[in-house]
Design an enzyme around this catalytic site. Sequence first.
Site, mmCIF file in Angstrom:
data_model
loop_
_atom_site.group_PDB
_atom_site.id
_atom_site.type_symbol
_atom_site.label_atom_id
_atom_site.label_comp_id
_atom_site.label_asym_id
_atom_site.label_seq_id
_atom_site.Cartn_x
_atom_site.Cartn_y
_atom_site.Cartn_z
ATOM 1 N N GLU A 236 -46.856 -53.307 56.663
ATOM 2 C CA GLU A 236 -47.593 -52.990 57.878
ATOM 3 C C GLU A 236 -48.540 -51.833 57.572
ATOM 4 O OE1 GLU A 236 -44.853 -52.059 60.990
ATOM 5 O OE2 GLU A 236 -43.624 -53.834 60.641
ATOM 6 N N HIS B 50 -43.274 -49.946 53.183
ATOM 7 C CA HIS B 50 -43.092 -50.611 54.476
ATOM 8 C C HIS B 50 -44.325 -50.437 55.348
ATOM 9 C CE1 HIS B 50 -41.670 -51.545 58.492
ATOM 10 N NE2 HIS B 50 -40.655 -52.195 57.936
#
Length: 304
Positions: free
Chosen positions: A213, A182
Amino acid sequence: MPRFSPFAGSRLFLLLLLLLAALAAPAAPHAADAPQQGVLLVAFGTSVPEALPAMQAVDQEFKQAFPGQPVVWAYTSQIIRKKIAAQGRPVGGISDGLAKLAKDGVKVVRVQSLHVMAGEEFSALERAVLIDLQKNPGRFEAVYLGRPMLESEADAQALASAILEDTKALRGKNAALVLMGHGQEHGRAGLTFEGVRALFHNQDKHVFMATVEGERSFDDLLKELKAAKVKSVVIAPLMLVAGDHARNDLAGDEADSWASQLKAAGFKVTANLKGLGQVPGARALLVQHAKSASDDLTKEPRKQ
């Protein structure tokens, strides 16, 4: 006329003394007197029905590991909680979960983070538990906080072995393994991610990782794959569940998904939409962290 024996009288007196001593003695401790224990599992949450098998597998694992103890779930995402409540399957937040355990008579709680690494979400979890304890002093005798899945080199090695074994059949002899983490905008777990990435790569030179991200981007991943002269890849999420990120950002049909971009770059792509919750070795790490947790949030840190 029957004769009274002094020995019989002595025996009767001794029996009376023993009976009185037994009645006066404190009752032996019984298992039922031990404080009731329970588990609170905390995840970001998911509203994707196809991702639920990972949650269900984790739930079953903890119920087997902590028999007879209530296992309650909490989702930290308010958006997810609202969405699934509208679907008729509500899951509360952290304060809701702690309240439910207290109502069930639990006095010792094990709060287990289901995050992969200790980043912003884990910090928010810890803060939420501490705030709830401040609002409800004395409700629990102890609240132990279990750390996320990857905390140590041993954790990362165990998870790497579990994932490599789980994906071995899909990869065959030549395919590389691409894992999507993530990541976080502020990079709080960035260094941990880089350490995990390096360790995975050391175990298998054809394992590559990047994040949705954070600093380790898809462009970095693409350069590494080309430099390694990879032709075929298996893509999979390095996340608890194969939810929205896995089904859209990773393996979706949109042009900007990893799968679409990899195909456009000439790679053969196979998607493994399976969350870490469906990998036995990953679940075992979470249970291990819950059992070994000794950080009691109801007490001041002990200084040695």
